[in-house]
Design an enzyme around this catalytic site. Sequence first.
Site, PDB file in Angstrom:
ATOM      1  CB  CYS A 184     -30.069  28.948 -28.541  1.00 21.56           C
ATOM      2  SG  CYS A 184     -31.199  30.114 -27.307  1.00 21.56           S
TER       3      CYS A 184
ATOM      4  CB  CYS B 198     -34.163  35.683 -30.470  1.00 25.40           C
ATOM      5  SG  CYS B 198     -33.386  34.342 -31.518  1.00 25.40           S
TER       6      CYS B 198
END
Length: 306
Positions: A77, A225
């Site tokens: 992430c 993201c």
Amino acid sequence: MTSARVPFLKMNGLGNDFVVWDARASEVKLTTEQIAALGNRETGIGFDQMITVEPSRVGATAFMRIHNCDGSEVSACGNATRCIGRLLMEEAGQDRVTIETKAGLLHAFGTSVPRTVMVDMGEPRLLWHEIPLAEEFYDTRAIELQIGPIDAPFLHTPAAVSMGNPHAIFWVKDVDAHDLGTIGPLLEHHPIFPEGANISLAHVFAPNQIRLKVWERGAGLTKACGTAACAAAVAAARDNKAGRKSTVHLPGGPIEIEWRESDNHVLMTGLTEVEYEGEVDLATLDWSRTGAGDDQMDAEVAGAAE
């Protein structure tokens, strides 16, 4: 069960938000059901990912464990890496830290802009079995996948890239012209992606300027993201849609991506934010805010200066 209130931080990177636990001194372990309950935006704290900072097993500054809001564990992430990098650098008084993840070792660097962090995300994985895909594709710049009538699909031939997690990027003229909230969950679990995939709509609207919307695997529609921004920038450069340095514009804001030619590494630079401090009772999942975030701290500093 004995009540145990555990402190956490609520953070975000361009609106991609996280609950962060410090589990280096004492283990913090939640079930899939507990994570999903806390991640619910109507009845819980609400977040895209839950981040647990643990001792590193390989001598890095710390290990970062990542769970999506549905409780599933993932390897990478990018925005969370920037947030955890900021915390570890502030704690150590250093301008560089190394973070162990399931996707490998990642290096975070301070910048001249407050709360802005650069992360070296390593090399993109471009071969079909590295991403991974369920069948062989010689050229992953455009794989065989389409949505809509077979003779007139409205989405087709996405680029496929892994940045420690799989991404499919569809090039479109308008990222808002398609219902990604409906398309995303259908494609996330398409058989071509044995480990699932993050699904993005991307449009190069000016030189080295990419607009991006993302359906994140296990989390859904997200304001930002980081790994998707990296994947889209790499895909654009591979297809000569952009150069090796791009600004990727997400609903939560812009992020700078460089696919460095000298070593093939992808660098990601953007803002981080502490929203607030809080505590959770792990027996009941009752939670409360206990401290201020960046905005309130800035306001207090500005007020004191007047």
